[in-house]
Write a protein that holds these residues in place. Structure first.
Motif, PDB file in Angstrom:
ATOM      1  N   ILE A 388      -6.821  11.047   6.508  1.00 17.56           N
ATOM      2  CA  ILE A 388      -6.149   9.803   6.872  1.00 17.56           C
ATOM      3  C   ILE A 388      -4.789  10.089   7.498  1.00 17.56           C
ATOM      4  CG2 ILE A 388      -4.786   9.234   4.813  1.00 17.56           C
ATOM      5  CD1 ILE A 388      -7.284   6.824   6.383  1.00 17.56           C
ATOM      6  N   LYS A 389      -4.156  11.203   7.108  1.00 13.59           N
ATOM      7  CA  LYS A 389      -2.851  11.553   7.658  1.00 13.59           C
ATOM      8  C   LYS A 389      -2.947  11.845   9.149  1.00 13.59           C
ATOM      9  CE  LYS A 389      -1.346  13.603   3.271  1.00 13.59           C
ATOM     10  NZ  LYS A 389      -0.845  14.824   2.599  1.00 13.59           N
ATOM     11  N   ASN A 390      -3.990  12.550   9.549  1.00 14.81           N
ATOM     12  CA  ASN A 390      -4.167  12.879  10.959  1.00 14.81           C
ATOM     13  C   ASN A 390      -4.562  11.658  11.777  1.00 14.81           C
ATOM     14  OD1 ASN A 390      -3.675  15.604  10.368  1.00 14.81           O
ATOM     15  ND2 ASN A 390      -5.832  15.979   9.916  1.00 14.81           N
ATOM     16  N   ALA A 391      -5.274  10.742  11.142  1.00 16.26           N
ATOM     17  CA  ALA A 391      -5.798   9.580  11.869  1.00 16.26           C
ATOM     18  C   ALA A 391      -4.750   8.497  12.093  1.00 16.26           C
ATOM     19  CB  ALA A 391      -6.995   8.993  11.115  1.00 16.26           C
ATOM     20  N   LEU A 392      -3.909   8.252  11.080  1.00 22.48           N
ATOM     21  CA  LEU A 392      -3.068   7.054  11.125  1.00 22.48           C
ATOM     22  C   LEU A 392      -1.563   7.300  11.087  1.00 22.48           C
ATOM     23  CD1 LEU A 392      -5.041   4.589   8.810  1.00 22.48           C
ATOM     24  CD2 LEU A 392      -5.154   4.840  11.291  1.00 22.48           C
ATOM     25  N   GLY A 393      -1.109   8.516  10.865  1.00 23.38           N
ATOM     26  CA  GLY A 393       0.332   8.719  10.792  1.00 23.38           C
ATOM     27  C   GLY A 393       0.923   7.952   9.631  1.00 23.38           C
ATOM     28  N   ARG A 394       1.881   7.051   9.908  1.00 27.16           N
ATOM     29  CA  ARG A 394       2.576   6.323   8.848  1.00 27.16           C
ATOM     30  C   ARG A 394       1.974   4.950   8.561  1.00 27.16           C
ATOM     31  NH1 ARG A 394       4.574   9.316   5.473  1.00 27.16           N
ATOM     32  NH2 ARG A 394       5.822   7.583   4.693  1.00 27.16           N
ATOM     33  N   TYR A 395       0.695   4.782   8.855  1.00 22.38           N
ATOM     34  CA  TYR A 395      -0.016   3.555   8.497  1.00 22.38           C
ATOM     35  C   TYR A 395      -0.886   3.812   7.272  1.00 22.38           C
ATOM     36  CZ  TYR A 395       1.159   1.228  12.913  1.00 22.38           C
ATOM     37  OH  TYR A 395       1.822   0.640  13.957  1.00 22.38           O
ATOM     38  N   CYS A 396      -1.028   2.801   6.430  1.00 22.97           N
ATOM     39  CA  CYS A 396      -1.942   2.870   5.303  1.00 22.97           C
ATOM     40  C   CYS A 396      -3.320   2.415   5.766  1.00 22.97           C
ATOM     41  CB  CYS A 396      -1.443   1.969   4.166  1.00 22.97           C
ATOM     42  SG  CYS A 396      -2.617   1.787   2.811  1.00 22.97           S
ATOM     43  N   GLY A 397      -4.330   3.237   5.537  1.00 27.23           N
ATOM     44  CA  GLY A 397      -5.689   2.869   5.933  1.00 27.23           C
ATOM     45  C   GLY A 397      -6.289   1.857   4.972  1.00 27.23           C
ATOM     46  N   VAL A 398      -6.939   0.822   5.511  1.00 29.70           N
ATOM     47  CA  VAL A 398      -7.502  -0.247   4.686  1.00 29.70           C
ATOM     48  C   VAL A 398      -8.989  -0.417   4.981  1.00 29.70           C
ATOM     49  CG1 VAL A 398      -7.403  -2.697   4.082  1.00 29.70           C
ATOM     50  CG2 VAL A 398      -5.297  -1.464   4.634  1.00 29.70           C
ATOM     51  N   PHE A 399      -9.786  -0.429   3.921  1.00 25.25           N
ATOM     52  CA  PHE A 399     -11.207  -0.757   3.996  1.00 25.25           C
ATOM     53  C   PHE A 399     -11.427  -1.999   3.134  1.00 25.25           C
ATOM     54  CE2 PHE A 399     -10.769   3.763   4.607  1.00 25.25           C
ATOM     55  CZ  PHE A 399     -11.660   4.076   5.622  1.00 25.25           C
ATOM     56  N   THR A 400     -12.305  -2.885   3.567  1.00 25.92           N
ATOM     57  CA  THR A 400     -12.527  -4.105   2.798  1.00 25.92           C
ATOM     58  C   THR A 400     -13.934  -4.650   3.025  1.00 25.92           C
ATOM     59  OG1 THR A 400     -11.704  -6.355   2.356  1.00 25.92           O
ATOM     60  CG2 THR A 400     -11.580  -5.564   4.633  1.00 25.92           C
ATOM     61  N   ASN A 401     -14.405  -5.428   2.063  1.00 24.57           N
ATOM     62  CA  ASN A 401     -15.700  -6.092   2.204  1.00 24.57           C
ATOM     63  C   ASN A 401     -15.546  -7.555   2.601  1.00 24.57           C
ATOM     64  OD1 ASN A 401     -14.708  -7.180  -0.164  1.00 24.57           O
ATOM     65  ND2 ASN A 401     -16.525  -6.765  -1.395  1.00 24.57           N
ATOM     66  N   ARG A 402     -14.326  -7.999   2.865  1.00 24.49           N
ATOM     67  CA  ARG A 402     -14.060  -9.364   3.312  1.00 24.49           C
ATOM     68  C   ARG A 402     -12.993  -9.340   4.406  1.00 24.49           C
ATOM     69  NH1 ARG A 402     -17.401  -9.697  -0.326  1.00 24.49           N
ATOM     70  NH2 ARG A 402     -17.712 -11.429  -1.804  1.00 24.49           N
ATOM     71  N   TRP A 470      -7.074   0.833  -0.370  1.00 22.39           N
ATOM     72  CA  TRP A 470      -5.932   1.309   0.405  1.00 22.39           C
ATOM     73  C   TRP A 470      -5.835   2.817   0.232  1.00 22.39           C
ATOM     74  CZ3 TRP A 470      -1.197  -2.351  -0.911  1.00 22.39           C
ATOM     75  CH2 TRP A 470      -1.539  -3.673  -0.601  1.00 22.39           C
ATOM     76  N   ASP A 471      -6.019   3.556   1.312  1.00 21.37           N
ATOM     77  CA  ASP A 471      -5.830   5.003   1.265  1.00 21.37           C
ATOM     78  C   ASP A 471      -4.372   5.295   1.622  1.00 21.37           C
ATOM     79  OD1 ASP A 471      -5.907   7.769   1.446  1.00 21.37           O
ATOM     80  OD2 ASP A 471      -7.930   7.803   2.280  1.00 21.37           O
ATOM     81  N   ILE A 472      -3.580   5.625   0.606  1.00 20.06           N
ATOM     82  CA  ILE A 472      -2.123   5.783   0.788  1.00 20.06           C
ATOM     83  C   ILE A 472      -1.694   7.250   0.886  1.00 20.06           C
ATOM     84  CG2 ILE A 472      -1.627   3.606  -0.397  1.00 20.06           C
ATOM     85  CD1 ILE A 472      -0.798   5.284  -2.848  1.00 20.06           C
ATOM     86  N   ALA A 473      -2.656   8.137   1.193  1.00 23.50           N
ATOM     87  CA  ALA A 473      -2.344   9.573   1.214  1.00 23.50           C
ATOM     88  C   ALA A 473      -1.215   9.915   2.177  1.00 23.50           C
ATOM     89  CB  ALA A 473      -3.602  10.367   1.577  1.00 23.50           C
ATOM     90  N   ASN A 474      -1.075   9.138   3.243  1.00 20.37           N
ATOM     91  CA  ASN A 474      -0.071   9.447   4.267  1.00 20.37           C
ATOM     92  C   ASN A 474       1.221   8.647   4.115  1.00 20.37           C
ATOM     93  OD1 ASN A 474      -1.696   7.224   4.837  1.00 20.37           O
ATOM     94  ND2 ASN A 474      -1.195   7.274   7.002  1.00 20.37           N
ATOM     95  N   VAL A 475       1.279   7.741   3.160  1.00 19.90           N
ATOM     96  CA  VAL A 475       2.472   6.890   3.031  1.00 19.90           C
ATOM     97  C   VAL A 475       3.120   6.944   1.653  1.00 19.90           C
ATOM     98  CG1 VAL A 475       1.769   5.275   4.838  1.00 19.90           C
ATOM     99  CG2 VAL A 475       1.011   4.881   2.484  1.00 19.90           C
ATOM    100  N   ALA A 476       2.536   7.660   0.704  1.00 17.56           N
ATOM    101  CA  ALA A 476       3.088   7.698  -0.657  1.00 17.56           C
ATOM    102  C   ALA A 476       4.373   8.503  -0.738  1.00 17.56           C
ATOM    103  CB  ALA A 476       2.054   8.264  -1.632  1.00 17.56           C
ATOM    104  N   VAL A 477       4.486   9.533   0.102  1.00 19.63           N
ATOM    105  CA  VAL A 477       5.702  10.345   0.134  1.00 19.63           C
ATOM    106  C   VAL A 477       6.099  10.588   1.582  1.00 19.63           C
ATOM    107  CG1 VAL A 477       5.216  11.522  -2.048  1.00 19.63           C
ATOM    108  CG2 VAL A 477       4.423  12.528   0.089  1.00 19.63           C
ATOM    109  N   THR A 478       7.349  10.968   1.798  1.00 21.23           N
ATOM    110  CA  THR A 478       7.823  11.299   3.139  1.00 21.23           C
ATOM    111  C   THR A 478       8.729  12.525   3.056  1.00 21.23           C
ATOM    112  OG1 THR A 478       9.018  10.500   5.089  1.00 21.23           O
ATOM    113  CG2 THR A 478       9.789   9.718   2.959  1.00 21.23           C
ATOM    114  N   ASP A 479       8.718  13.309   4.117  1.00 21.99           N
ATOM    115  CA  ASP A 479       9.546  14.519   4.122  1.00 21.99           C
ATOM    116  C   ASP A 479      10.836  14.343   4.906  1.00 21.99           C
ATOM    117  OD1 ASP A 479       8.530  14.357   6.648  1.00 21.99           O
ATOM    118  OD2 ASP A 479       7.584  16.333   6.667  1.00 21.99           O
TER     119      ASP A 479
END
Length: 522
Positions: A388-402, A470-479
């Motif tokens: 998800i880090k490579n795909a979205l940068g500083r965006y949180c990826g969201v999947f939903t059924n609605r 919410w896949d927060i792997a890329n937004v939970a921490v920052t360097d």
């Protein structure tokens, strides 16, 4: 175990509203959009400035300049900064001032800020929110036993404004939107401190005690269930047990509930992945992939602090906080590739990769919450996939059924400034996790990793339940320092979850506020 004290419950910064400066240095916000000749702030200050190039320098884009003042002026110097929006103005000033204090070792850890004359109470709340978040520093440097890991360079903020402190605090408690800006700073900062806390300190025992302290703090306002070690097997939480059994630190499951709306039996479920450290298990990671795995508990920490904020604010909603806590380690009893394990829901799972552990513990945590409570909507947060880090940068990826879930989230992000991006979840992804030996596999062998992981989780969502992952792997921490964020944990998600769950109430206030602002402009 090394002793460690997280952030104290006492205020980390004292904010006062005054009509004049209480220290020699004064920071002034300047909006270029304001008519220069009519701006009362600039007109008042021009009298004192020896430099006649004030307006010229500001309009040239210089963000800060120190001007000497007349000898009879109470201010020693004034720092002018171009302004953009209240929240970022606060963040930028905090960073500028705290850096000045840090680099020059200024003993006086307070600053005064002269706010624009047209700042509303909402603007002041936004400014204070941004300032406090940017004033935070996370560090373990020279840490001693029992000492704190965080620091706040500026301890006192004096806001020079015509709005009194009493009027400000009265209005803050009357409107939800203002209340959030005022009260959510502390849970966000606690989250920022908790996520990067290293696993030799924040192991499963530490997190269990952290949760028990929350239970003790709020007493009969909440109900709690905590299942630990081999008792997980008796409760049917076999996936959580399997992932955590290889570590000397016992796995556990926690379920907290709060009923703020007595007229409804429907609950929001906040579900979080709490992997205190992830070496990958027998499918071991390489060293570089392991370095930041202290943050793999980010999802569980986020929903935990959000739940605490819900209870503290007494929000009129019903919420379940369902979290699973493990260390994915290697030991004599580690679970293996090719193991087939039955989930709490009853579905069997074949393990193809022990490093795809997060979805396993989330599956049981999701199922348990839905089994024990009437869940209307479930929002699950996890640092689930590295891709998800490579795909979205500083965006949180969201999947939903609605689709409606994400549509509402788009409205929320305009207010919270936390960025989200929708990702696909289709039959092609569901096919990737279908099993030949068990019902489903826990890995798609690296193909379409983020969507395949979401497809796995979807198997554990009941049909009538609205759900977001919410896949927060890329937004939970920052360097790096950026806007309101400082290096370390970001605190991402708390504001968006709170606004999302109470949108019906907050959106009405926002419409009223917008109308008031338009009336003032006319």
């Amino acid at each position: 175990m090394q002793k460690h004290t997280l952030m104290e419950s006492t205020p980390h910064i004292e904010i006062k509203h005054t009509t004049q400066a209480t220290n020699k240095g004064v920071y002034v916000l300047y909006y270029p959009s304001i008519n220069e000749s009519a701006d009362p702030i600039v007109k008042a200050l021009q009298f004192y400035f020896k430099s006649k190039e004030l307006i010229k320098d500001i309009n040239s884009g210089k963000s800060a300049k120190i001007y000497a003042l007349n000898d009879d002026d109470p201010f020693e110097y004034v720092i002018i900064q171009n302004a953009t929006s209240p929240r970022l103005d606060g963040a930028n000033l905090a960073r500028k001032a705290s850096n000045k204090i840090a680099t020059q070792k200024v003993e006086e850890n307070s600053i005064s800020v002269l706010l624009p004359h047209n700042y509303t109470i909402h603007d002041i709340a936004e400014f204070s929110f941004g300032f406090q978040l940017a004033n935070y520093r996370w560090t373990y440097q020279s840490i001693k036993e029992g000492s704190k890991s965080s620091s706040f360079p500026i301890h006192y903020l004096n806001l020079i404004t015509s709005i009194s402190q009493e009027d400000y605090l009265n209005q803050v408690e009357q409107k939800w939107n203002l209340k959030y800006l005022h009260h959510l700073v502390k849970p966000i900062l606690r989250l920022r401190e908790l996520v990067p806390t290293r696993p030799n300190i924040a192991n499963t025992e530490f997190m269990k005690n952290y949760i028990l302290d929350i239970v003790k703090e709020y007493g009969d306002k909440i109900t709690s269930t905590l299942i630990e070690g081999d008792d997980l097997l008796g409760a049917g939480l076999r996936l959580i047990h399997a992932v955590g059994r290889g570590s000397i630190h016992k796995p556990f499951y926690s379920c907290l509930s709060y009923k703020g709306n007595a007229d409804s039996d429907k609950y929001y479920a906040l579900v979080g992945k709490g992997v205190v450290f992830d070496c990958g298990g027998l499918s071991i990671k390489n060293t570089s992939s392991m370095e930041q795995m202290y943050d793999d508990k980010g999802g569980a920490c986020t929903v935990l602090e959000t739940f605490r904020a819900v209870v503290q604010l007494g929000l009129p909603i019903n919420v379940v906080c369902s979290t699973a806590w493990v260390e994915n380690s290697i030991g004599p009893d580690s679970y293996r590739v090719s193991d087939v394990i039955q989930s709490y829901k009853g579905l069997t799972v074949e393990i193809l990769n022990t490093d795809a552990e997060g979805r396993l513990i989330l599956a049981d945590a999701m199922s348990y919450a839905q089994d024990k409570f009437a869940i209307y909507e479930m929002i699950e947060l996890s640092t689930l996939t590295g891709i998800i880090k490579n795909a979205l940068g500083r965006y949180c990826g969201v999947f939903t059924n609605r689709k409606g879930c994400y549509s509402l989230l788009q409205k929320v992000e305009k207010i919270t400034k936390e960025s989200f991006w929708p990702l696909p979840l289709e039959d092609q992804h569901r096919e990737l996790i279908k099993g030949s030996v068990a019902d489903i596999n826990n890995s798609s062998s690296g193909r379409v990793g983020a969507s395949a992981a979401a497809a796995f989780l979807e198997c554990f969502v009941e049909k009538k339940v609205r759900w977001m992952h919410w896949d927060i792997a890329n937004v939970a921490v920052t360097d790096k320092n950026d806007g309101i964020y400082t290096k370390g944990g970001t605190g991402f998600g708390v504001m968006s979850l709170i606004y999302y769950m109470t949108w019906d109430v907050v959106s009405k206030e926002l419409k009223e506020q917008k109308q008031e602002n338009e009336d003032d402009d006319n």
